[in-house]
Design a protein around this motif. Structure first.
Motif, PDB file in Angstrom:
ATOM      1  N   MET A  86       0.809  -1.191   0.000  1.00 14.47           N
ATOM      2  CA  MET A  86       0.000   0.000   0.000  1.00 14.47           C
ATOM      3  C   MET A  86       0.845   1.244   0.000  1.00 14.47           C
ATOM      4  N   GLU A  87       2.076   1.137   0.455  1.00 11.43           N
ATOM      5  CA  GLU A  87       2.939   2.298   0.396  1.00 11.43           C
ATOM      6  C   GLU A  87       3.195   2.726  -1.033  1.00 11.43           C
ATOM      7  N   ASN A  88       3.220   1.742  -1.964  1.00  9.24           N
ATOM      8  CA  ASN A  88       3.504   2.033  -3.362  1.00  9.24           C
ATOM      9  C   ASN A  88       2.226   2.039  -4.196  1.00  9.24           C
ATOM     10  N   PHE A 141     -20.771   0.097  -6.327  1.00 14.01           N
ATOM     11  CA  PHE A 141     -20.729  -0.420  -4.959  1.00 14.01           C
ATOM     12  C   PHE A 141     -20.100   0.598  -4.019  1.00 14.01           C
ATOM     13  N   ALA A 142     -19.002   1.211  -4.446  1.00 16.73           N
ATOM     14  CA  ALA A 142     -18.312   2.190  -3.600  1.00 16.73           C
ATOM     15  C   ALA A 142     -19.212   3.380  -3.280  1.00 16.73           C
ATOM     16  N   THR A 143     -19.980   3.817  -4.268  1.00 20.21           N
ATOM     17  CA  THR A 143     -20.907   4.920  -4.062  1.00 20.21           C
ATOM     18  C   THR A 143     -22.000   4.529  -3.077  1.00 20.21           C
ATOM     19  N   TRP A 144     -22.448   3.275  -3.171  1.00 24.03           N
ATOM     20  CA  TRP A 144     -23.510   2.802  -2.272  1.00 24.03           C
ATOM     21  C   TRP A 144     -23.004   2.603  -0.849  1.00 24.03           C
ATOM     22  N   VAL A 145     -21.828   1.978  -0.705  1.00 23.24           N
ATOM     23  CA  VAL A 145     -21.365   1.597   0.632  1.00 23.24           C
ATOM     24  C   VAL A 145     -20.794   2.784   1.408  1.00 23.24           C
ATOM     25  N   GLN A 146     -20.235   3.775   0.694  1.00 22.93           N
ATOM     26  CA  GLN A 146     -19.693   4.985   1.324  1.00 22.93           C
ATOM     27  C   GLN A 146     -18.687   4.663   2.432  1.00 22.93           C
ATOM     28  N   LYS A 147     -17.774   3.742   2.145  1.00 23.04           N
ATOM     29  CA  LYS A 147     -16.727   3.372   3.101  1.00 23.04           C
ATOM     30  C   LYS A 147     -15.406   3.228   2.377  1.00 23.04           C
ATOM     31  N   PRO A 148     -14.287   3.478   3.079  1.00 19.52           N
ATOM     32  CA  PRO A 148     -12.988   3.115   2.499  1.00 19.52           C
ATOM     33  C   PRO A 148     -12.916   1.603   2.294  1.00 19.52           C
ATOM     34  N   VAL A 149     -12.111   1.178   1.353  1.00 20.99           N
ATOM     35  CA  VAL A 149     -12.033  -0.238   0.990  1.00 20.99           C
ATOM     36  C   VAL A 149     -11.744  -1.123   2.194  1.00 20.99           C
ATOM     37  N   GLN A 150     -10.806  -0.724   3.044  1.00 18.96           N
ATOM     38  CA  GLN A 150     -10.398  -1.570   4.160  1.00 18.96           C
ATOM     39  C   GLN A 150     -11.493  -1.742   5.213  1.00 18.96           C
ATOM     40  N   GLN A 151     -12.503  -0.877   5.179  1.00 22.89           N
ATOM     41  CA  GLN A 151     -13.557  -0.951   6.182  1.00 22.89           C
ATOM     42  C   GLN A 151     -14.791  -1.718   5.705  1.00 22.89           C
ATOM     43  N   VAL A 152     -14.779  -2.173   4.455  1.00 21.22           N
ATOM     44  CA  VAL A 152     -15.911  -2.947   3.935  1.00 21.22           C
ATOM     45  C   VAL A 152     -15.959  -4.306   4.617  1.00 21.22           C
ATOM     46  N   ARG A 201     -16.382  -9.956  -5.736  1.00 25.78           N
ATOM     47  CA  ARG A 201     -15.598 -11.059  -5.176  1.00 25.78           C
ATOM     48  C   ARG A 201     -14.195 -11.080  -5.784  1.00 25.78           C
ATOM     49  N   SER A 202     -14.111 -10.906  -7.097  1.00 27.62           N
ATOM     50  CA  SER A 202     -12.799 -10.881  -7.756  1.00 27.62           C
ATOM     51  C   SER A 202     -11.959  -9.720  -7.243  1.00 27.62           C
ATOM     52  N   PHE A 203     -12.587  -8.569  -7.073  1.00 30.44           N
ATOM     53  CA  PHE A 203     -11.888  -7.371  -6.605  1.00 30.44           C
ATOM     54  C   PHE A 203     -11.321  -7.573  -5.199  1.00 30.44           C
ATOM     55  N   PHE A 204     -12.159  -8.046  -4.289  1.00 29.64           N
ATOM     56  CA  PHE A 204     -11.704  -8.203  -2.908  1.00 29.64           C
ATOM     57  C   PHE A 204     -10.762  -9.401  -2.744  1.00 29.64           C
ATOM     58  N   THR A 205     -10.901 -10.407  -3.599  1.00 29.93           N
ATOM     59  CA  THR A 205      -9.942 -11.514  -3.587  1.00 29.93           C
ATOM     60  C   THR A 205      -8.566 -11.018  -4.021  1.00 29.93           C
ATOM     61  N   PHE A 206      -8.539 -10.173  -5.052  1.00 33.13           N
ATOM     62  CA  PHE A 206      -7.279  -9.580  -5.505  1.00 33.13           C
ATOM     63  C   PHE A 206      -6.638  -8.774  -4.383  1.00 33.13           C
ATOM     64  N   ILE A 207      -7.429  -7.964  -3.693  1.00 35.85           N
ATOM     65  CA  ILE A 207      -6.912  -7.150  -2.589  1.00 35.85           C
ATOM     66  C   ILE A 207      -6.372  -8.040  -1.474  1.00 35.85           C
ATOM     67  N   SER A 208      -7.129  -9.094  -1.144  1.00 40.22           N
ATOM     68  CA  SER A 208      -6.730 -10.001  -0.073  1.00 40.22           C
ATOM     69  C   SER A 208      -5.404 -10.685  -0.382  1.00 40.22           C
ATOM     70  N   THR A 226      -3.108  -9.701  -2.618  1.00 41.83           N
ATOM     71  CA  THR A 226      -2.016  -8.771  -2.885  1.00 41.83           C
ATOM     72  C   THR A 226      -1.481  -8.124  -1.616  1.00 41.83           C
ATOM     73  N   TRP A 227      -2.400  -7.743  -0.740  1.00 40.62           N
ATOM     74  CA  TRP A 227      -1.982  -7.029   0.468  1.00 40.62           C
ATOM     75  C   TRP A 227      -2.130  -7.858   1.755  1.00 40.62           C
ATOM     76  N   GLN A 228      -2.461  -9.154   1.584  1.00 38.00           N
ATOM     77  CA  GLN A 228      -2.543 -10.060   2.738  1.00 38.00           C
ATOM     78  C   GLN A 228      -3.486  -9.528   3.825  1.00 38.00           C
ATOM     79  N   VAL A 229      -4.708  -9.197   3.387  1.00 39.98           N
ATOM     80  CA  VAL A 229      -5.744  -8.733   4.317  1.00 39.98           C
ATOM     81  C   VAL A 229      -6.960  -9.643   4.185  1.00 39.98           C
ATOM     82  N   PRO A 230      -7.851  -9.672   5.188  1.00 42.45           N
ATOM     83  CA  PRO A 230      -9.043 -10.525   5.108  1.00 42.45           C
ATOM     84  C   PRO A 230      -9.909 -10.178   3.902  1.00 42.45           C
ATOM     85  N   ASN A 231     -10.601 -11.179   3.388  1.00 35.36           N
ATOM     86  CA  ASN A 231     -11.456 -11.017   2.219  1.00 35.36           C
ATOM     87  C   ASN A 231     -12.915 -10.960   2.666  1.00 35.36           C
ATOM     88  N   PRO A 232     -13.550  -9.789   2.656  1.00 34.80           N
ATOM     89  CA  PRO A 232     -14.936  -9.684   3.118  1.00 34.80           C
ATOM     90  C   PRO A 232     -15.944 -10.357   2.187  1.00 34.80           C
TER      91      PRO A 232
END
Length: 309
Positions: free
Chosen positions: A1-3, A45-56, A86-93, A95-101
């Motif tokens: 995330m730094e880069n 989805f981002a417009t609907w949820v109104q949260k930063p990605v990590q807080q979903v 699902r594909s988006f959050f799986t990629f994030i999980s 790539t950045w080793q975070v839980p997949n909501p």
């Protein structure tokens, strides 16, 4: 995330961190259309949820599914939107080793594609026969419907076809097809289909290599005919031919192509796989299995007879 990469232009300012995740995700997608579709769906989805990605959370995605279903959207639409998330959050999980909501969220059950309505040989002939080839519009539509029903092309592939895509290989007339995921392949054109395309092209006058084969008509000008416009024309001919079946869609023409080749034309499975350009023969096999299920069904061997019949 730094880069994190630079933000994607056009995203709303309330959550600019979305672009840090979305940019590298979209780079992984092969086709520009896929990138556009994914961008639009994730932005919704981002417009609907109104949260930063990590807080979903998983609950957010479940509530989003309920909202989509409450709006009366088709199962296929809900499935597509949730699959993209699902594909988006799986990629994030990954790539950045975070839980997949999205992991606990179930996708809606889809109807087996092999159950989609197909045309019988008689219906297919009636469908083609209602197209009037005495006008430039009819010549165009006849060629389009032939490519969909006889050559098994997708609407997007017909729309993308350019004049330069028609050529010959060792005496065989072929069309270079620009398929899903930027996959190109040569599709053999039967003489009658080539003749139908050529008959339409003669109404066009002079053309250049990069021109689309099929043009739109009417008040909107003469640009490339879109896949959506092709769907409208096909549905028009369904109605004109009096063909009204449950689950009948424009994509049913591709299914009808496969089914009729296998059953009436007695083509082997491998040749139909090559015709439709399926990456996995199991996809082609679904058409044959659905027919075999009806031909060899245990209900025909049930010894119980119905009185009066």
């Amino acid at each position: 995330m730094e880069n994190a990469p630079a933000a994607i232009s056009g995203l709303s300012t309330y959550d600019t961190d979305l672009s840090h995740y979305l940019s590298p995700f979209l780079v992984q997608q092969a086709s520009e259309k896929t990138k556009k579709d994914y961008w639009q769906e994730i932005k919704l989805f981002a417009t609907w949820v109104q949260k930063p990605v990590q807080q979903v959370t998983s609950l957010d995605i479940i509530e989003y599914r309920r909202m989509l279903e409450a709006k009366g959207l088709k199962i296929a639409t809900v499935y597509k939107r949730l699959s993209i998330l699902r594909s988006f959050f799986t990629f994030i999980s990954q790539t950045w080793q975070v839980p997949n909501p999205a992991l606990p969220v179930r996708l809606p059950k889809m109807v087996d594609e092999s159950s989609r309505a197909v045309l019988s040989l008689q219906e297919a002939m009636r469908f083609l026969s209602v197209i009037d080839p005495s006008t430039p519009l009819g010549k165009r539509d006849r060629a389009i419907c032939a490519l969909l029903l006889i050559s098994g092309l997708r609407t997007c592939e017909v729309s993308r076809a350019n004049v330069e895509d028609m050529h010959e290989i060792e005496g065989f007339k072929v069309l270079r097809v620009h398929g899903k995921g930027n996959k190109d392949a040569d599709c053999k054109l039967r003489e009658d289909i080539f003749g139908a395309i050529h008959s339409y092209m003669e109404t066009r006058g002079e053309t250049k290599a990069g021109d689309p084969i099929f043009l739109a008509t009417g008040n909107l000008g003469r640009g490339r005919l879109t896949a959506q416009a092709i769907q409208v024309r096909v549905k028009h001919y369904f109605r004109k031919a009096g063909i009204n079946k449950a689950q009948l869609t424009v994509h049913s023409l591709r299914h009808s192509c496969a089914t009729l080749c296998l059953t009436v034309g007695k083509a082997d499975l491998l040749s139909v796989q090559r015709l439709l350009r399926h990456g996995n023969i199991q996809t082609t096999l679904r058409y044959l299995k659905s027919i075999d299920h009806l031909r060899d069904n245990a209900v025909d061997r049930n010894p119980i007879s119905l009185p009066g019949f």
